[in-house]
Scaffold this active site. Structure first.
Site, PDB file in Angstrom:
ATOM      1  CG  HIS A 121      19.279 -28.261 -12.226  1.00 19.68           C
ATOM      2  ND1 HIS A 121      20.361 -28.327 -11.128  1.00 19.68           N
ATOM      3  CD2 HIS A 121      19.299 -27.080 -12.864  1.00 19.68           C
ATOM      4  CE1 HIS A 121      20.981 -27.189 -11.392  1.00 19.68           C
ATOM      5  NE2 HIS A 121      20.396 -26.459 -12.363  1.00 19.68           N
ATOM      6  CE  LYS A 157      30.336 -22.086 -14.255  1.00 18.26           C
ATOM      7  NZ  LYS A 157      29.016 -22.454 -14.919  1.00 18.26           N
ATOM      8  NE  ARG A 210      18.043 -19.319 -11.418  1.00 17.34           N
ATOM      9  CZ  ARG A 210      19.118 -19.778 -11.274  1.00 17.34           C
ATOM     10  NH1 ARG A 210      19.666 -20.394 -10.497  1.00 17.34           N
ATOM     11  NH2 ARG A 210      19.932 -19.537 -12.413  1.00 17.34           N
ATOM     12  CB  SER A 227      24.432 -25.212  -9.078  1.00 20.98           C
ATOM     13  OG  SER A 227      23.690 -25.939  -9.641  1.00 20.98           O
TER      14      SER A 227
HETATM   15  P1  ADP Z   1      24.056 -22.520 -16.208  1.00 24.79           P
HETATM   16  O1  ADP Z   1      25.450 -22.651 -15.843  1.00 24.79           O
HETATM   17  O2  ADP Z   1      23.807 -23.038 -17.766  1.00 24.79           O
HETATM   18  O3  ADP Z   1      23.333 -21.423 -15.825  1.00 24.79           O
HETATM   19  P2  ADP Z   1      22.763 -24.229 -14.325  1.00 24.79           P
HETATM   20  O4  ADP Z   1      23.080 -25.727 -14.052  1.00 24.79           O
HETATM   21  O5  ADP Z   1      22.944 -23.344 -13.184  1.00 24.79           O
HETATM   22  O6  ADP Z   1      23.733 -23.877 -15.626  1.00 24.79           O
HETATM   23  O7  ADP Z   1      21.254 -23.943 -14.842  1.00 24.79           O
HETATM   24  C1  ADP Z   1      20.813 -24.711 -15.906  1.00 24.79           C
HETATM   25  C2  ADP Z   1      19.349 -24.085 -16.262  1.00 24.79           C
HETATM   26  O8  ADP Z   1      18.448 -24.460 -15.140  1.00 24.79           O
HETATM   27  C3  ADP Z   1      19.387 -22.687 -16.299  1.00 24.79           C
HETATM   28  O9  ADP Z   1      18.437 -22.245 -17.490  1.00 24.79           O
HETATM   29  C4  ADP Z   1      18.862 -22.064 -15.130  1.00 24.79           C
HETATM   30  O10 ADP Z   1      18.005 -20.725 -15.140  1.00 24.79           O
HETATM   31  C5  ADP Z   1      17.892 -23.200 -14.629  1.00 24.79           C
HETATM   32  N1  ADP Z   1      17.873 -23.271 -13.410  1.00 24.79           N
HETATM   33  C6  ADP Z   1      18.634 -23.210 -12.254  1.00 24.79           C
HETATM   34  N2  ADP Z   1      18.049 -23.420 -10.822  1.00 24.79           N
HETATM   35  C7  ADP Z   1      16.936 -23.304 -11.146  1.00 24.79           C
HETATM   36  C8  ADP Z   1      15.573 -23.155 -10.206  1.00 24.79           C
HETATM   37  N3  ADP Z   1      15.965 -23.220  -8.966  1.00 24.79           N
HETATM   38  N4  ADP Z   1      14.430 -23.024 -10.850  1.00 24.79           N
HETATM   39  C9  ADP Z   1      14.479 -22.892 -12.236  1.00 24.79           C
HETATM   40  N5  ADP Z   1      15.287 -23.054 -13.185  1.00 24.79           N
HETATM   41  C10 ADP Z   1      16.614 -23.241 -12.763  1.00 24.79           C
END
Ligand code: ADP
Length: 161
Positions: free
Chosen positions: A17, A41, A90, A128
């Site tokens: 992030h 959630k 990803r 996450s």
């Molecule tokens: P969501 O529940 O919307 O997927 P996340 O917090 O998991 O929320 O992710 C938010 C955004 O960050 C998404 O677009 C996800 O693809 C991106 N993201 C999460 N982890 C990574 C990572 N390791 N590298 C690049 N982008 C990421």
């Protein structure tokens, strides 16, 4: 003036992030990091905690602000004046869902464009949910999340390191 939103759950924030925030802030004029307040959630951190941690993380990036939103992302965008959505890709597994959402958002609000940043190779495995799973069993999460959040995450699982 290009105003973008990087929406997500950020539960918890990872290096992936952080990398996405820094890279998107460098290509748009203003970036809002938007924490989705999804009451259905079961989250590890409250929305308020996540907003505060993101503020802490981005305090030195002048064109980044942090906010939370509930309901439809496009409704929040109409209110805030953002017209660009930034998402990370990803792996192919992200693609189908992201494509569908991006197309739906565009139909709902034609002024919206979604841009995708390809994940940094270093963090392509990182999510996450993996961090939560590792932390829950006392695994080492220092390679996954910014140092200032490590203890806060362990504390949620009553783990002392
Ligand atoms: P969501 O529940 O919307 O997927 P996340 O917090 O998991 O929320 O992710 C938010 C955004 O960050 C998404 O677009 C996800 O693809 C991106 N993201 C999460 N982890 C990574 C990572 N390791 N590298 C690049 N982008 C990421």
């Amino acid at each position: 003036m290009k105003k973008a939103i990087y929406p997500g759950s950020f539960d918890p924030i990872t290096f992936g992030h952080q990398d996405m925030i820094e890279r998107s802030a460098a290509i748009v004029d203003e970036l809002i990091v938007g924490v989705l307040n999804n009451s259905e959630k079961n989250s590890l951190f409250s929305v308020e905690e996540r907003v505060n941690m993101l503020k802490e993380l981005t305090k030195d990036i002048p064109n980044v602000t942090v906010d939370s939103f509930d309901g439809l992302l496009v409704d929040y965008m109409k209110k805030s004046g953002a017209t660009i959505i930034v998402r990370g890709l990803r792996a192919v597994t992200d693609f189908e869902y992201e494509l569908q959402i991006a197309q739906t958002n565009h139909v709902e609000y034609p002024a919206v464009e979604t841009i995708f940043l390809v994940t940094n190779l270093k963090y392509s495995y990182l999510s996450s949910s993996v961090v939560r799973e590792f932390a829950a069993y006392g695994g080492d999460i220092t390679k996954f999340v910014p140092p200032q959040f490590v203890d806060r995450i362990y504390r949620k699982y009553n783990i002392k390191k």
